[in-house]
Write a protein that holds these residues in place. Structure first.
Motif, PDB file in Angstrom:
ATOM      1  N   GLU A 264      -7.155  36.389 -10.765  1.00  0.00           N
ATOM      2  CA  GLU A 264      -5.696  36.439 -10.867  1.00  0.00           C
ATOM      3  C   GLU A 264      -5.243  37.798 -11.379  1.00  0.00           C
ATOM      4  O   GLU A 264      -4.224  38.336 -10.932  1.00  0.00           O
ATOM      5  CB  GLU A 264      -5.210  35.328 -11.801  1.00  0.00           C
ATOM      6  CG  GLU A 264      -3.701  35.171 -11.831  1.00  0.00           C
ATOM      7  CD  GLU A 264      -3.252  34.039 -12.724  1.00  0.00           C
ATOM      8  OE1 GLU A 264      -2.032  33.928 -12.952  1.00  0.00           O
ATOM      9  OE2 GLU A 264      -4.118  33.284 -13.212  1.00  0.00           O
TER      10      GLU A 264
ATOM     11  N   GLY B 272      -5.676  40.275  -8.392  1.00  0.00           N
ATOM     12  CA  GLY B 272      -4.776  40.005  -7.268  1.00  0.00           C
ATOM     13  C   GLY B 272      -5.363  40.425  -5.932  1.00  0.00           C
ATOM     14  O   GLY B 272      -6.520  40.116  -5.599  1.00  0.00           O
TER      15      GLY B 272
ATOM     16  N   SER C 295       2.448  39.510 -17.076  1.00  0.00           N
ATOM     17  CA  SER C 295       2.452  38.605 -15.916  1.00  0.00           C
ATOM     18  C   SER C 295       2.779  37.203 -16.384  1.00  0.00           C
ATOM     19  O   SER C 295       2.088  36.652 -17.256  1.00  0.00           O
ATOM     20  CB  SER C 295       1.085  38.612 -15.232  1.00  0.00           C
ATOM     21  OG  SER C 295       0.863  39.823 -14.571  1.00  0.00           O
TER      22      SER C 295
ATOM     23  N   CYS D 118       2.193  30.906 -13.023  1.00  0.00           N
ATOM     24  CA  CYS D 118       0.846  30.347 -12.860  1.00  0.00           C
ATOM     25  C   CYS D 118       0.404  30.519 -11.409  1.00  0.00           C
ATOM     26  O   CYS D 118       1.218  30.425 -10.482  1.00  0.00           O
ATOM     27  CB  CYS D 118       0.863  28.863 -13.236  1.00  0.00           C
ATOM     28  SG  CYS D 118      -0.767  28.095 -13.156  1.00  0.00           S
ATOM     29  N   LEU D 119      -0.888  30.776 -11.209  1.00  0.00           N
ATOM     30  CA  LEU D 119      -1.424  30.991  -9.860  1.00  0.00           C
ATOM     31  C   LEU D 119      -2.854  30.473  -9.815  1.00  0.00           C
ATOM     32  O   LEU D 119      -3.631  30.669 -10.756  1.00  0.00           O
ATOM     33  CB  LEU D 119      -1.390  32.483  -9.506  1.00  0.00           C
ATOM     34  CG  LEU D 119      -2.022  32.880  -8.163  1.00  0.00           C
ATOM     35  CD1 LEU D 119      -1.157  32.330  -7.012  1.00  0.00           C
ATOM     36  CD2 LEU D 119      -2.135  34.396  -8.050  1.00  0.00           C
ATOM     37  N   GLU D 120      -3.184  29.784  -8.711  1.00  0.00           N
ATOM     38  CA  GLU D 120      -4.549  29.346  -8.488  1.00  0.00           C
ATOM     39  C   GLU D 120      -5.096  30.139  -7.292  1.00  0.00           C
ATOM     40  O   GLU D 120      -4.899  29.747  -6.139  1.00  0.00           O
ATOM     41  CB  GLU D 120      -4.604  27.842  -8.207  1.00  0.00           C
ATOM     42  CG  GLU D 120      -4.336  26.974  -9.415  1.00  0.00           C
ATOM     43  CD  GLU D 120      -5.431  27.111 -10.482  1.00  0.00           C
ATOM     44  OE1 GLU D 120      -6.578  27.419 -10.117  1.00  0.00           O
ATOM     45  OE2 GLU D 120      -5.112  26.915 -11.676  1.00  0.00           O
ATOM     46  N   PRO D 121      -5.755  31.271  -7.528  1.00  0.00           N
ATOM     47  CA  PRO D 121      -6.236  32.108  -6.414  1.00  0.00           C
ATOM     48  C   PRO D 121      -7.323  31.389  -5.609  1.00  0.00           C
ATOM     49  O   PRO D 121      -8.157  30.671  -6.178  1.00  0.00           O
ATOM     50  CB  PRO D 121      -6.796  33.352  -7.116  1.00  0.00           C
ATOM     51  CG  PRO D 121      -7.126  32.902  -8.502  1.00  0.00           C
ATOM     52  CD  PRO D 121      -6.136  31.832  -8.850  1.00  0.00           C
TER      53      PRO D 121
END
Length: 711
Positions: free
Chosen positions: A474, A477, A633, A636-639
């Motif tokens: 994350e 990126g 940052s 929330c992100l789930e790569p």
């Protein structure tokens, strides 16, 4: 001084004292001078200007522990633990002793070690930083400017310097420490280009100078047989002829090769105009090696001169049915063999029987020599192929055990197959195409230019836990899908551009994408490890970078600090030996470029409290991300593309370490064998092409039976 009740007693007068330093291993230390005095309050004894001399400090390195014994009146003495350290660099020696033999213009110095000493002949202390300046050399690593002394008081410069000075020139290496500079100067051996054949004082206009033989000699006048053009060693020794006459243009892109220090130029055309004709013969790589020749051109007394147009003859002949002429815009390695073709044409036109017989003999000798060389190379290829098969068998036997030790599946690290499948499923992504292409490459292809495409970021590292994998992915990126290659020049293997600056869709990766029915949308990032400035911090035995812990204003380490991100990611097992030309690995180049000094903390609160000592950014295990320089940052992100996870294992046993070492050695042997096989096959193809040229030329003028006799 103290009395028996531990009360301090003032000094009434300066006592008679003696100072001695005791060291282990019979180390001899001399006290040359000291200035004792009594403190102002009379309660202390002050010793100043203590001068210690010793040339035996190597006996007590690396600790340099010693004891200073201070003897006072009434047989009392005081033992004080001290460290006796060597002084700064005052001298150095160069190993090997015959270092000068490596001073060949254009070559890399493969063996160079500096041994550093202080003023008394002691080796300099470990980790002392020494700066360098060079003249007549250049650093292969452009960021290199200093290096630390190793545990033996030495600095290893093997493979880091290239000789840029010319023959007969002085080169120097200087080291700088504590504002002092010490230099060593060497002279590159002198070489001279001379002509060994006779040149007439005059010749007819429109004719040619024939059979000019040049040689390179040393200061004793002996021919230097090391001047031999050899592709395998990377040494290029060729000669070019340049005209200084305004009436004559000689093809200066034509190059004549040196063999055992000698170079034969079959013919040099002479201009039609009378007067003085001047031309220069020069080494193509060493401009200092050149020779200016002059010939007086006289008018022909019997007939109008018919000039031999060497360039026209060259363009008229098509080697191997090639339709590409040799022009000044298409430089050629113009060997004596190719020159023979022009030579034959001109001789046949002149119907010179003696020259014709000489040409035939030269041609037969060449065909015989090339045939023998092809046979030798083919035997070497067969031996290398057998060696490759044997190494592959040995590797396959070790591979299963190695996978169990490291927790590696059939493709690589645990989870790597899954990540690879996800990457390949991205139909509009350059990373997908690169991995598909690398997967289908043969080992021989990996030793060519395409071998400089290393992979993508996501598959070059692993993490011990899924939490770290997700957080690091994350944090990076889109850089997770960046393509990694060796040199900036390798970018041309991925893309090329038309003259108008637009992308060429019919070349490289875009052409490969079209064959697979895919496309590349938008831009993509390429990272070139040779052009990344490597982190100059020292490393531990595991290859981790030895950064100091961050410190708060009060001098303490922040609570919850777990380490630096660049050290918490592990290099993928298949790329542990991937290094730059100067020996830097992926951690100090690629991953330091991506993470820098990014810190990892237990919680967001720990990270916030440590914000005063965070420079490049920070990550917390509960999902917080600081980008540094005021950026945060959120969200929330789930790569979907993450680093493969390889759980941390206990310390490997000695037998496991020996097995892994043997596996790495076999991998290196296989890589070197395949590289040599590629070279030998190229050499064979070149010789076969030359053999066909010579054979076809022979068939034009002589009978097949003559050719069989020659072979």
């Amino acid at each position: 001084m103290f009395d028996k009740y531990d009360n301090r007693i003032p000094f009434l007068e300066l006592p008679n004292i003696s100072i001695k330093i005791n060291c282990p291993n019979s180390t001899r230390i001399i006290i040359n001078h000291c200035s004792p005095s009594i403190s102002i309050d009379k309660l202390g004894l002050v010793i100043e200007d203590l001068v210690i001399e010793s040339s035996d400090l190597d006996n007590i390195r690396p600790s340099y522990d010693a004891t200073m014994v201070l003897s006072l009146p009434e047989n009392s003495h005081l033992d004080i633990p001290i460290k006796v350290l060597p002084g700064s660099v005052q001298d150095f020696t160069v190993q090997p002793e015959n270092f000068e033999k490596q001073l060949i213009p254009g070559t890399i110095i493969k063996d160079l070690n500096l041994e550093l000493f202080d003023a008394y002949g002691n080796h300099v202390q470990e980790n002392e930083k020494v700066g360098f300046s060079v003249d007549g050399f250049c650093w292969l690593d452009r960021s290199f400017s200093s290096k630390k002394v190793d545990a033996f008081g030495c600095i290893d410069l093997c493979g880091l310097l290239r000789v840029t000075g010319g023959y007969g020139r002085n080169v120097s290496l200087s080291i700088c420490s504590n504002k002092e500079s010490i230099s060593r100067v060497w002279q590159i051996e002198k070489r001279q280009l001379r002509i060994s054949s006779q040149i007439p004082e005059s010749c007819f206009a429109g004719s040619q100078l024939e059979h000019l033989e040049f040689e390179v000699v040393n200061s004793k006048g002996e021919v230097d047989v090391n001047f031999h053009d050899e592709d395998e060693t990377g040494q290029s020794h060729t000669l070019v002829i340049k005209s200084q006459s305004q009436f004559m243009d000689i093809e200066d892109s034509v190059k004549y090769v040196f063999r055992q220090g000698r170079c034969l130029v079959r013919a040099v055309p002479v201009p039609l105009e009378t007067g003085e004709f001047t031309f220069v013969a020069a080494h193509s790589g060493c401009p200092d090696l050149q020779l200016t020749l002059k010939v007086l051109i006289e008018p022909h007394s019997e007939m109008e001169p018919q000039p031999l147009n060497i360039r026209h003859s060259l363009n008229a002949i098509s080697f191997m049915e090639s339709e590409t002429p040799i022009t000044s815009k298409s430089p050629q390695q113009f060997t004596p063999e190719k020159m023979d073709i022009c030579y034959a044409e001109s001789r046949l036109l002149e119907t010179d029987r003696e020259s014709f017989r000489e040409f035939r003999k030269d041609l037969e000798d060449d065909i015989h020599e090339i045939g023998l060389r092809i046979g030798k190379v083919e035997a070497e290829i067969r031996w290398l192929e057998d060696e490759q098969r044997q190494i592959e068998v040995n590797l396959s036997e070790l591979e299963g055990i190695r996978d169990q030790i490291l927790g590696i599946d059939s493709y690589g690290s645990l989870g790597k197959n899954r990540i690879l499948t996800r990457v390949e499923s991205k139909s509009d992504c350059a990373a997908s195409l690169v991995m598909k292409h690398l997967k289908g490459m043969r080992d021989q292809d990996r030793c060519g230019l395409m071998g400089n495409i290393i992979g993508i970021v996501a598959l070059l590292g692993t993490t011990p836990t899924f939490e770290l994998s997700r957080l690091f992915s994350e944090y990076l990126g889109d850089q997770m899908l960046a393509v990694v290659c060796k040199h900036y020049e390798d970018v041309r293997l991925l893309e090329s551009y038309q003259k108008n600056g637009k992308l060429n869709p019919d070349f490289a990766l875009h052409m490969f994408a079209r064959k697979l029915g895919q496309s590349i949308n938008g831009r993509y990032l390429v990272l070139c490890i040779e052009d990344i400035r490597a982190c100059e911090v020292d490393k531990d035995v595991e290859g981790k970078l030895l950064f100091p812990d961050p410190t708060l204003p009060n001098g303490s380490t922040p609570a919850g600090f777990l380490g630096y991100a660049v050290n918490m990611i592990n290099i993928d097992a298949d790329h542990s030996d991937t290094k730059t030309d100067s020996g830097c690995g992926l951690r100090e180049t690629l991953f330091y470029r991506l993470f820098g000094d990014t810190q990892v903390y237990e919680t967001r609160d720990d990270m916030k409290r440590a914000i005063s000592c965070i420079k490049d950014g920070a990550i917390s295990m509960d999902g917080g991300i600081l980008r540094g320089n005021g950026a945060v940052s959120l969200g929330c992100l789930e790569p979907d593309i993450v680093f493969p996870v390889v759980p941390a294992k206990n310390r490997l046993s000695e037998s496991d370490m020996r097995l892994l070492k043997r596996y790495r050695e076999l991998k290196l042997e296989l890589k070197e064998t395949i590289a040599m096989l590629v070279k030998k096959n190229k050499s064979r193809e070149s010789d076969l092409k030359r053999f066909k040229e010579r054979r076809d030329l022979y068939a034009r003028y002589f009978t097949p039976r003559d050719l069989e006799t020659c072979l």
